[in-house]
Design a protein around this motif. Structure first.
Motif, PDB file in Angstrom:
ATOM      1  N   TYR A  93     -15.056 -48.539 -54.246  1.00 52.78           N
ATOM      2  CA  TYR A  93     -14.901 -49.349 -53.037  1.00 52.78           C
ATOM      3  C   TYR A  93     -13.413 -49.408 -52.677  1.00 52.78           C
ATOM      4  CZ  TYR A  93     -16.740 -52.582 -49.580  1.00 52.78           C
ATOM      5  OH  TYR A  93     -17.157 -53.144 -48.395  1.00 52.78           O
ATOM      6  N   PRO A  94     -13.066 -49.510 -51.390  1.00 52.57           N
ATOM      7  CA  PRO A  94     -11.656 -49.578 -51.001  1.00 52.57           C
ATOM      8  C   PRO A  94     -10.964 -50.796 -51.610  1.00 52.57           C
ATOM      9  CG  PRO A  94     -13.033 -49.143 -49.080  1.00 52.57           C
ATOM     10  CD  PRO A  94     -13.959 -49.479 -50.204  1.00 52.57           C
ATOM     11  N   ASN A  95      -9.754 -50.604 -52.089  1.00 51.31           N
ATOM     12  CA  ASN A  95      -8.988 -51.706 -52.675  1.00 51.31           C
ATOM     13  C   ASN A  95      -7.981 -52.275 -51.686  1.00 51.31           C
ATOM     14  OD1 ASN A  95      -6.891 -49.759 -52.663  1.00 51.31           O
ATOM     15  ND2 ASN A  95      -7.460 -49.104 -54.737  1.00 51.31           N
ATOM     16  N   ILE A 144     -10.722 -39.414 -57.218  1.00 56.52           N
ATOM     17  CA  ILE A 144     -10.861 -40.613 -56.387  1.00 56.52           C
ATOM     18  C   ILE A 144      -9.509 -40.908 -55.736  1.00 56.52           C
ATOM     19  CG2 ILE A 144     -11.406 -43.079 -56.406  1.00 56.52           C
ATOM     20  CD1 ILE A 144     -13.079 -42.530 -58.939  1.00 56.52           C
ATOM     21  N   PRO A 145      -9.467 -41.063 -54.413  1.00 56.03           N
ATOM     22  CA  PRO A 145      -8.184 -41.335 -53.752  1.00 56.03           C
ATOM     23  C   PRO A 145      -7.628 -42.693 -54.157  1.00 56.03           C
ATOM     24  CG  PRO A 145     -10.008 -41.497 -52.199  1.00 56.03           C
ATOM     25  CD  PRO A 145     -10.579 -40.935 -53.462  1.00 56.03           C
ATOM     26  N   PRO A 146      -6.317 -42.890 -54.034  1.00 51.81           N
ATOM     27  CA  PRO A 146      -5.674 -44.111 -54.531  1.00 51.81           C
ATOM     28  C   PRO A 146      -6.137 -45.388 -53.837  1.00 51.81           C
ATOM     29  CG  PRO A 146      -4.124 -42.781 -53.266  1.00 51.81           C
ATOM     30  CD  PRO A 146      -5.328 -41.931 -53.486  1.00 51.81           C
ATOM     31  N   HIS A 147      -6.614 -45.302 -52.591  1.00 52.58           N
ATOM     32  CA  HIS A 147      -7.025 -46.525 -51.901  1.00 52.58           C
ATOM     33  C   HIS A 147      -8.479 -46.894 -52.195  1.00 52.58           C
ATOM     34  CE1 HIS A 147      -7.964 -43.146 -49.267  1.00 52.58           C
ATOM     35  NE2 HIS A 147      -8.835 -43.895 -48.626  1.00 52.58           N
ATOM     36  N   LEU A 172     -10.284 -42.233 -64.549  1.00 51.33           N
ATOM     37  CA  LEU A 172     -11.416 -41.993 -63.652  1.00 51.33           C
ATOM     38  C   LEU A 172     -10.955 -41.388 -62.334  1.00 51.33           C
ATOM     39  CD1 LEU A 172     -13.550 -45.213 -64.253  1.00 51.33           C
ATOM     40  CD2 LEU A 172     -13.929 -42.916 -65.178  1.00 51.33           C
ATOM     41  N   ARG A 173      -9.808 -41.817 -61.849  1.00 53.85           N
ATOM     42  CA  ARG A 173      -9.289 -41.239 -60.600  1.00 53.85           C
ATOM     43  C   ARG A 173      -9.061 -39.737 -60.756  1.00 53.85           C
ATOM     44  NH1 ARG A 173      -8.029 -45.389 -57.268  1.00 53.85           N
ATOM     45  NH2 ARG A 173      -7.329 -47.351 -58.215  1.00 53.85           N
ATOM     46  N   ARG A 174      -8.486 -39.356 -61.887  1.00 52.12           N
ATOM     47  CA  ARG A 174      -8.230 -37.933 -62.109  1.00 52.12           C
ATOM     48  C   ARG A 174      -9.529 -37.159 -62.313  1.00 52.12           C
ATOM     49  NH1 ARG A 174      -4.281 -40.223 -65.511  1.00 52.12           N
ATOM     50  NH2 ARG A 174      -5.582 -39.745 -67.332  1.00 52.12           N
TER      51      ARG A 174
END
Length: 226
Positions: free
Chosen positions: A86-88, A138-141, A132-134
């Protein structure tokens, strides 16, 4: 009375849903996972943002990679998983409406899975977010919120789990429920436990996999019959 029976029938799915942790090895068709997610997207979201994004995870090597990095060992038991993000970028940091919106979608997802005759379980024991992002690009936002096990249950129907408290103990009218009915205060992590968790999270995946994960799973992870 007839109307009451009709309402109870409509709500039966809420009472029958169970957290399932043991699955048959049968793969989950992507079309079925997409159908379950479709119902998840009808959940409410803050200001109707509908910002959730879902990653269907079916690659066993990728699942094992996440487990080895500190994810729940249960993840390896399911042939499929859904990583909910979800967007942060919310402005409501105090009440974290991004987490609330994602959680609403996850509950819909669990109910839809049950309606389709599948099993599901909400998992929050995950590796650090940078990992998990890597792993999932998953984009940073966007932030990973939770992982949902998905598959066909192994075994028969799961018995009903009794509610811990009657409604009179958990509902208050205009005030918080009576103090005597409140559960005991939770035990918060000690300073030492916080340090150990931080150290574990920062260790290389190879060290976790070779020396620690089995011990952590055996000593600290609660086990269930289903």
């Amino acid at each position: 009375m007839d109307n009451d029976k009709e309402i109870r029938e409509r709500l039966r799915i809420l009472l029958e849903r169970r957290s399932i942790r043991k699955f048959r090895p049968d793969p989950v068709p992507l079309s079925l996972a997409r159908a379950v997610i479709g119902y998840a997207t009808h959940a409410p979201s803050a200001t109707n943002t509908q910002g959730w994004r879902f990653i269907v995870v079916t690659d066993p090597d990728l699942i094992r990679k996440v487990v080895d990095a500190g994810g729940s060992a249960l993840m390896a038991e399911a042939p499929c998983g859904i990583l909910v993000t979800y967007p942060n970028t919310t402005r409501n940091r105090y009440y974290q409406d991004d987490f609330q919106s994602a959680a609403a979608a996850i509950q819909n997802l669990l109910l839809a899975a049950h309606a389709f005759g599948m099993g599901a379980c909400w998992i929050c024991t995950l590796p650090p977010r940078p990992f998990l992002r890597r792993a999932f690009r998953i984009p940073p936002h966007y932030s990973p919120i939770a992982y949902v096990l998905l598959g066909f249950p192994r075994g028969g129907p799961v018995r009903e789990v009794a509610r811990r408290h009657p409604l009179d103990e958990i509902i208050g009218e205009n005030i918080f429920p009576p103090r005597g009915a409140a559960p005991a205060r939770p035990r918060f992590l000690t300073w030492g436990e916080r340090i150990l968790i931080r150290i574990y999270s920062s260790l290389p995946v190879g060290i976790k996999k070779r020396y620690l994960n089995r011990f952590v799973d055996r000593k600290f992870v609660k086990k269930f019959e289903n």
